[in-house]
Design an enzyme around this catalytic site. Structure first.
Site, short mmCIF file in Angstrom:
data_model
loop_
_atom_site.label_atom_id
_atom_site.label_comp_id
_atom_site.label_asym_id
_atom_site.label_seq_id
_atom_site.Cartn_x
_atom_site.Cartn_y
_atom_site.Cartn_z
N HIS A 115 96.13 18.72 -6.06
CA HIS A 115 94.72 18.16 -6.11
C HIS A 115 94.10 17.59 -4.82
CE1 HIS A 115 91.29 17.96 -8.29
NE2 HIS A 115 90.89 16.69 -8.38
N ASP A 126 97.89 22.60 -8.15
CA ASP A 126 96.92 21.72 -8.73
C ASP A 126 96.95 21.77 -10.22
OD1 ASP A 126 94.71 20.16 -9.41
OD2 ASP A 126 93.42 20.83 -7.97
#
Length: 719
Positions: free
Chosen positions: A679, A644
């Site tokens: 993400h 992420d």
């Protein structure tokens, strides 16, 4: 750091009695997490940061900690007796064909399709006049594990060329590949190191894209704050791409985008220093070496060109119009003093689209869609009759297209596609999913509850018809509350499984979102951010007071900014819920702006360097800094991805370490770190199903269930 890898699962063998409630929970010994003597000073106040070392995503120590935490987490999850049942039901329910609305490019009609459990959607096409379907692009072939995804696809003016971007391992860094759309052959070297970018073609000659200079440190966490717009001319190497905007200190912005109008007449450039507010420029592409013409040179509004007719520009803006309006202006003098209202502001938030020579104005009325059709004179053609109360998407197409498509969904209705005739206003069903879920067995109701300061907040609550309001229904309260994002009704296959198990799903429209325009957004930012947490807490209290659920059966969930929401709520009111599920959360509010593009979120959050007042406010609710010793926090499952690079996983790492050190009692605090994942966008279906099985299993198990509440929904798996 060998001790990091050692873990012990103690006490906690599952109770073998046949009751539906489990009296014993699995008790854990967490990995040892070292502390360092790192201290930051803010306006004379020293703040300790003992887990700063976990920010180094390239270190062996961090890797060992991640491995050890995952061993503890999955050791726990594997002992939940109904985890596999949930996974099988998720797989079964997920296994239906999904389709996008079709769109025309050149001689072909394209659409996205997933046959059920494919990790990524496949792009198909049919030639005009021919019903034969063929695969144009199959992202499932990009990688063996499905973790390389298609993140963008754009066709040239003629439709004979296509450029598409891919994400590897969920990263925001992209690669762009160019194909001959007719032969499907790759025709150029791959463009690399592209980030936060669209792809906008200039005729068939080349395209515009955006990126940052590659950081010298970790590409997953190093700060990126000067976005640049480039033009790539076909047949030339990427190193020769022309810098269009963003190369000087004066043009330094965190987000820069370029878009060519449908007629190829203008290049429109948007430049922002934060996630709200933008400057806007245009360049006349019909004139060689034309200079940039400013449309608006401040960042006090969100303003975009959505259409043009010759030199007449149509702009969507919230300048002096918090709920947004459309204005017109001539490109020769496009600044605000020359704007004329085209579709004026109303009491409802406007989100328009264009197609077939019309404007389609979608309004959010208490988070539910209404659509009005206008012509190019600004005259109302009709109010469009929609299939029901819910959310629509679509009505966007080229001017020459004779028919349009839109999707419709709500919390108990899977997304369906409708064909729309813009001349008659008639809709007809184009495609409806065949899913093993009867939405008619469920209902949604919208309520308005009162927040701490007296503000009325809407919330939609979904559950099975005939449910008994006895305070014992397992409930997930989901929220976001930020960045002008609106939570409108939409179907989730995963949440359908939750509803089948007798679960309640509640979604409030918190301040900080966009459901009621700019004023609603601004009521939940910076020094007003506590309003968002108060709204969420009040939602939980309402559900308990009205006997939908109780604290023993309430879980709170949110991702990204919603992860912050969950983190702040559970540290402020740990007694309110039984389970907390913060996902990819922004959890260290003193340092969030030092990673990747995090400084761009300052419009919503402010930063610890802004002022002493802002520092104290952020420190007052920052989840990492508000975990208190000897406090009984709810059972917590933190989820994040090791790739992420938007909300770096260090936020979640540090929050987990603080909670594990200070937790009182037996409620588990676990962190589930997905490997080769980012993400969330582009996550393969297989990983998504695994994640939901773990989230639902953890939630129900910690609410005391030894077996699933509704075994009848799983009868086929009892053998």
């Amino acid at each position: 750091m060998k001790q990091l890898i050692a873990f012990v699962v103690v006490a906690g063998i599952l109770n073998s009695c046949a009751t539906t409630k489990s009296k014993k929970m699995l008790t854990l010994k967490y990995p040892a997490t070292k502390k360092v003597d790192t201290v930051n000073s803010y306006f004379g106040t020293e703040v300790k940061d003992p887990y700063r070392w976990l920010e180094d995503d390239r270190s062996d120590e961090t890797a060992a900690w991640v491995k050890a935490e995952n061993e503890v987490t999955f050791g726990y999850l594997e002992r939940i007796p109904f985890r596999e049942q949930l996974k099988k039901r998720l797989e079964q329910l997920w296994n239906y064909e999904k389709l996008s609305a079709p769109f025309k490019e050149g001689d072909y009609t394209y659409y996205y399709k997933n046959d059920g459990l494919q990790n990524q959607y496949v792009v198909y096409r049919k030639k005009t006049g021919d019903n034969k379907e063929e695969v144009f692009l199959d992202p499932n072939t990009f990688s063996t594990d499905g973790t390389t995804s298609l993140s963008g696809l754009s066709f040239s003016k003629s439709g004979k060329l296509a450029a598409y971007s891919i994400s590897e391992g969920g990263s925001d860094w992209r690669k762009i590949i160019v194909k001959n759309a007719e032969t499907k052959e790759i025709i150029e070297d791959t463009l690399a190191d592209v980030k936060f970018s669209g792809i906008s073609w200039k005729a068939d000659e080349g395209f515009y894209y955006s990126s940052y200079d590659k950081p010298k440190g970790s590409e997953l966490s190093a700060k990126t704050d000067q976005h640049k717009l480039y033009y790539h001319k076909l047949g030339t190497p990427q190193k020769d791409d022309k810098l269009i905007f963003g190369g000087t200190e004066e043009q330094k912005h965190r987000y820069v985008g370029g878009n060519v109008t449908e007629d190829n007449r203008y290049l429109i450039i948007s430049a922002s220093i934060s996630t709200s507010g933008n400057k806007l420029y245009l360049k006349d592409l019909t004139k060689e070496n034309a200079s940039l013409t400013p449309i608006i040179e401040t960042t006090e509004s969100d303003t975009y060109v959505i259409e043009n007719k010759g030199s007449t520009l149509f702009l969507l803006t919230d300048l002096d119009a918090p709920n947004k309006k459309i204005v017109t202006v001539d490109a020769s003098a496009p600044t605000p003093e020359n704007w004329k209202d085209f579709i004026p502001e109303t009491e409802y938030v406007l989100n328009p689209n264009t197609g077939s020579g019309y404007f389609f104005a979608e309004y959010m009325v208490d988070a539910v869609s209404q659509v009005k059709q206008y012509n190019y004179k600004g005259e109302l053609v009709r109010d469009i009759e929609l299939p029901g109360l819910g959310s629509i998407g679509g009505f966007g197409a080229k001017k020459k297209d004779k028919e349009l498509y839109y999707s419709f969904t709500n919390y108990n209705t899977p997304g369906s596609i409708y064909k729309f005739n813009p001349e008659t206003g008639e809709s007809e069903a184009y495609w409806k999913p065949k899913i093993d879920f009867n939405g008619n067995d469920y209902e949604s109701e919208q309520v308005f509850y009162t927040s701490k300061d007296g503000t009325k907040i809407p919330m939609i609550i979904t559950y099975k018809k005939g449910i008994e309001l006895n305070g014992k229904n397992p409930t997930i309260l989901y929220g976001y509350g930020g960045f002008n994002i609106s939570l409108t009704p939409s179907f989730s296959t995963a949440m359908a499984v939750w509803l089948e198990q007798g679960g309640i799903y509640a979604v409030p429209n918190l301040r900080g979102g966009g459901e009621y325009g700019k004023k609603w957004h601004d009521a939940g930012i910076k020094l007003h951010k506590q309003n968002v947490f108060d709204d969420f807490i009040a939602a939980g209290e309402y559900l308990i007071d009205q006997h939908y659920t109780s604290s023993e059966y309430l879980a709170i969930r949110g991702g990204s900014n919603g992860g912050l929401l969950v983190g702040a709520t559970m540290t402020q009111r740990p007694d309110l819920m039984k389970v907390a599920l913060p996902a990819v959360g922004v959890l260290d509010m003193l340092r969030y702006h030092t990673f990747t593009a995090g400084a761009g979120w300052a419009y919503d959050y402010g930063t610890a360097e802004d002022s002493k007042e802002m520092f104290n406010y952020l420190k007052g609710y920052s989840p990492v800094h508000n975990v208190k010793k000897d406090t009984r926090y709810p059972a917590t499952l933190i989820t994040t991805g090791d790739h992420d690079d938007r909300v770096v996983p260090a936020h979640s790492f540090k929050f987990a370490a603080e909670l594990q050190e200070k937790q009182q009692g037996k409620n588990p605090v676990l962190i589930r770190i997905e490997t080769n994942a980012g993400h969330g966008a582009g996550t393969p279906v297989s990983k998504t199903i695994d994640q939901y099985a773990d989230i639902f299993g953890f939630t129900l198990f910690n609410m005391g269930y030894k077996e699933l509440p509704n075994q009848a929904a799983l009868k086929e798996f009892k053998n």
